[in-house]
Design a protein around this motif. Structure first.
Motif, PDB file in Angstrom:
ATOM      1  N   LEU A  18     -65.598  28.697 -55.797  1.00 58.86           N
ATOM      2  CA  LEU A  18     -66.931  28.670 -55.446  1.00 58.86           C
ATOM      3  C   LEU A  18     -66.351  28.067 -53.911  1.00 58.86           C
ATOM      4  N   ALA A  19     -65.145  28.907 -53.076  1.00 58.94           N
ATOM      5  CA  ALA A  19     -64.560  28.249 -51.887  1.00 58.94           C
ATOM      6  C   ALA A  19     -65.424  29.745 -51.447  1.00 58.94           C
ATOM      7  N   GLN A  20     -65.761  30.718 -51.477  1.00 62.04           N
ATOM      8  CA  GLN A  20     -67.002  31.920 -50.984  1.00 62.04           C
ATOM      9  C   GLN A  20     -68.389  31.647 -50.914  1.00 62.04           C
ATOM     10  N   MET A 110     -59.901  22.710 -44.872  1.00 63.85           N
ATOM     11  CA  MET A 110     -61.209  21.442 -45.201  1.00 63.85           C
ATOM     12  C   MET A 110     -61.449  21.824 -46.763  1.00 63.85           C
ATOM     13  N   ALA A 111     -62.285  20.987 -47.018  1.00 68.30           N
ATOM     14  CA  ALA A 111     -62.807  20.789 -48.421  1.00 68.30           C
ATOM     15  C   ALA A 111     -64.114  19.750 -48.903  1.00 68.30           C
ATOM     16  N   ARG A 121     -61.403  10.928 -61.307  1.00 62.58           N
ATOM     17  CA  ARG A 121     -61.787  12.604 -61.308  1.00 62.58           C
ATOM     18  C   ARG A 121     -62.939  12.661 -59.967  1.00 62.58           C
ATOM     19  N   ILE A 122     -61.708  13.728 -59.459  1.00 64.24           N
ATOM     20  CA  ILE A 122     -62.315  14.409 -58.041  1.00 64.24           C
ATOM     21  C   ILE A 122     -62.095  16.039 -57.912  1.00 64.24           C
ATOM     22  N   ASP A 123     -63.672  16.845 -57.783  1.00 60.09           N
ATOM     23  CA  ASP A 123     -63.446  18.252 -58.069  1.00 60.09           C
ATOM     24  C   ASP A 123     -63.575  18.453 -56.752  1.00 60.09           C
ATOM     25  N   LEU A 124     -62.740  19.436 -56.329  1.00 60.68           N
ATOM     26  CA  LEU A 124     -63.043  20.105 -54.502  1.00 60.68           C
ATOM     27  C   LEU A 124     -63.027  21.659 -54.591  1.00 60.68           C
ATOM     28  N   VAL A 125     -63.714  21.905 -53.825  1.00 66.02           N
ATOM     29  CA  VAL A 125     -64.175  22.805 -52.982  1.00 66.02           C
ATOM     30  C   VAL A 125     -63.759  23.445 -51.695  1.00 66.02           C
ATOM     31  N   PRO A 126     -62.098  24.430 -51.391  1.00 66.61           N
ATOM     32  CA  PRO A 126     -62.422  24.108 -50.216  1.00 66.61           C
ATOM     33  C   PRO A 126     -63.917  25.081 -49.168  1.00 66.61           C
TER      34      PRO A 126
END
Length: 137
Positions: A18-20, A110-111, A121-126
């Motif tokens: 999902l980073a893009q 950054m995310a 739980r933590i979901d991270l997206v750059p």
């Protein structure tokens, strides 16, 4: 260090696919208490218990140019706005406001993150970029 014990462990999940598409959109010229209706701005300073400011305004239209990381958002200006309080020439009596983005070069990584409802739980997206929205005339 014995004085700084671990109080909780959290599972971390990173979503690079999902980073893009993940952009941080900022409105640097608006205070955090800003609403689209200036008559309501004084309410955000209320000291009453349980007070929650109104949700942010929702854009009526959006235009995206993904290759150039450009975003344009248009918001309606409600009839109760400041201009409705007095006579304003028709050319100045706006019914909508448009904001255009300026791409801000990121100097660090950054995310965006979201905890699940249990806090385990933590979901991270750059982030791909930071877009600062400014009024467009």
């Amino acid at each position: 260090d014995d004085d700084d014990e671990i109080v909780r462990e959290i599972d971390v999940y990173i979503s690079p696919e999902l980073a893009q598409t993940m952009h941080l959109v900022q409105f640097p010229l608006q205070p955090a208490t800003h609403t689209v209706n200036p008559l309501l701005n004084h309410l955000s300073k209320a000291k009453t218990a349980g007070y929650r400011p109104p949700p942010p305004p929702i854009p009526t239209t959006a235009k995206v140019r993904p290759q150039n990381s450009m975003l344009e958002l248009t918001f309606n200006i409600p009839n109760q706005s400041f201009s409705a309080q007095r006579h304003v020439p028709e050319v100045l009596n706006l019914t909508e406001r448009t904001y255009a983005s300026q791409h801000i070069h990121m100097k660090t990584h950054m995310a965006m993150g979201l905890f699940d409802s249990t806090g385990t739980r933590i979901d991270l997206v750059p982030l791909k970029s930071v877009l600062q929205m400014r009024p467009s005339f």
